[in-house]
Design an enzyme around this catalytic site. Structure first.
Site, mmCIF file in Angstrom:
data_model
loop_
_atom_site.group_PDB
_atom_site.id
_atom_site.type_symbol
_atom_site.label_atom_id
_atom_site.label_comp_id
_atom_site.label_asym_id
_atom_site.label_seq_id
_atom_site.Cartn_x
_atom_site.Cartn_y
_atom_site.Cartn_z
ATOM 1 N N LYS A 196 0.893 -1.126 -0.175
ATOM 2 C CA LYS A 196 0.131 -0.043 0.064
ATOM 3 C C LYS A 196 0.924 1.320 -0.092
ATOM 4 O O LYS A 196 0.809 2.143 0.868
ATOM 5 C CB LYS A 196 -0.959 0.111 1.172
ATOM 6 C CG LYS A 196 -1.976 -1.054 0.860
ATOM 7 C CD LYS A 196 -3.450 -0.964 1.815
ATOM 8 C CE LYS A 196 -4.207 -2.137 1.677
ATOM 9 N NZ LYS A 196 -3.914 -3.411 2.031
ATOM 10 N N ASP B 273 3.656 7.168 -0.452
ATOM 11 C CA ASP B 273 4.752 8.059 -0.084
ATOM 12 C C ASP B 273 4.954 9.077 -1.332
ATOM 13 O O ASP B 273 4.547 8.901 -2.310
ATOM 14 C CB ASP B 273 5.831 7.329 0.281
ATOM 15 C CG ASP B 273 6.855 7.967 1.540
ATOM 16 O OD1 ASP B 273 7.034 9.378 1.304
ATOM 17 O OD2 ASP B 273 6.909 7.644 2.269
ATOM 18 N N GLN C 214 -14.492 -10.606 6.733
ATOM 19 C CA GLN C 214 -15.223 -9.141 6.537
ATOM 20 C C GLN C 214 -16.483 -9.105 6.120
ATOM 21 O O GLN C 214 -17.466 -7.937 5.948
ATOM 22 C CB GLN C 214 -14.230 -8.163 5.783
ATOM 23 C CG GLN C 214 -12.984 -7.972 6.773
ATOM 24 C CD GLN C 214 -12.029 -6.830 5.698
ATOM 25 O OE1 GLN C 214 -12.415 -5.747 5.459
ATOM 26 N NE2 GLN C 214 -10.746 -7.381 5.165
#
Lengths: 220, 220
Positions: A63, A66, A175
């Protein structure tokens, strides 16, 4: 690849190297890719990617979010160590995404872009930009997007934007998402973690998921 | 701490462990914290955090941006290995932020939240949410925010929101920000990377930056 291939990605969200390699080896027949995240890589060392890549192609779910300079370093380390693909956050901006894609292309690897997280907080900031992020990913030539199995209506919307990109959908199982709904909505790959690796019988669970995918494909 | 303490954080964005430890040791007198990112940790192993922490407190700039479950695992690994603080993306949602903060509190550590990246792409999706993210960070009890030295006007805006939270500002040096403007705008700590570690003389550069901060404090 969209619409034709359907497959199973195991999210190997463990922290023990031995257990991760063991489970991956056992379920190899039923999965297409192994997705690893930082907890495993930080605990076991970056070499675990290469070891897992001998079993199935590895997606480094880092993920990346930056500035471009740092993001390219992270991507480079993933590919140097045997990853097939990296996952990047689109919200970091198009410069970051392009920089990561440039690195992937050097290695013949792929880049998948997060649209919105499958967790409840994914609705707060990410969701409203998910369509723009998917368009951006498509327009600059990324290979896939990540869209939540917990929100099949969102997969449908994103499928219209995705074009030839793959859609990878986490959130099946613990989930709340389910295989058929997710594939019907337009996902190409379902990503399953705890349902497999935290099960008493990972092989049984992986086989069952694979069969659900196969039945779905036959029924169409 | 805002408005009183001003300091220097060295972003040790290297990939070689020996060189990182060497530079950190040499500039220790002039810096308050060491910020490490994934490239160093992935290349050198997570143990490098503990080694650096013997020199100065370490901020693990992991820009955590995952679902809460995975994010807590990442934070836990950072703190277990000696980090003093972790950096988290607010964009991932309040559930992720709260989960990371819970982990930090177990370890007596701190959490700093990215508002917008200092890179040009930081304007595309992040910037319009930066104020909301700063408010969220403040309201749930995070310890600081990251705001770009490349956009001092944004630091001013965010200072009004930040309350008692620290503001840490990257982008000084190679990316274009300067010390005095950044501190004047309301930053508590400036984060400097390449200007120090990529210099012919890192000690000279660190000392010079420290002196600029000290002069600023005297002049007020």
């Amino acid at each position: 690849m969209s619409g034709t291939k359907k497959g199973l990605i195991m999210a190997l969200d463990l922290i023990e190297r031995e257990k991760a390699l063991d489970i991956a080896g056992n379920v190899a027949d039923y999965i297409d890719f192994i997705k690893v995240n930082y907890p495993l890589v930080l605990s076991s060392g970056i070499g675990v990617i290469g070891e897992l890549a001998e079993i199935k192609p590895v997606i480094a779910d880092f993920k990346i979010a930056d500035i471009p300079y740092t993001s390219t370093l992270i991507a480079k380390i993933a590919f140097e160590n045997g990853a097939f693909a990296v996952i990047c956050h689109g919200f970091a901006g198009s410069d970051t995404l392009k920089a990561v894609l440039d690195v992937a292309e050097e290695y013949g690897g792929e880049v998948y872009v997060v649209t919105e997280l499958s967790s409840p907080g994914g609705r707060e900031f990410l969701q409203r930009h998910a369509d723009s992020i998917a368009m951006l990913a498509r327009d600059i030539g990324c290979h896939g997007i990540i869209a939540p199995a917990t929100r099949p209506e969102r997969i449908k919307d994103l499928r219209k934007i995705a074009g030839d990109m793959k859609i990878l959908s986490p959130g099946v199982g613990v989930q709340g998402g389910d295989v058929v709904t997710t594939l019907e909505a337009g996902a190409d790959y379902i990503i399953v973690g705890r349902t497999i690796y935290a099960s008493e019988d990972p092989v049984f669970q992986a086989k069952k998921l694979r069969e659900e995918i196969d039945v779905f494909l036959v029924d169409r």
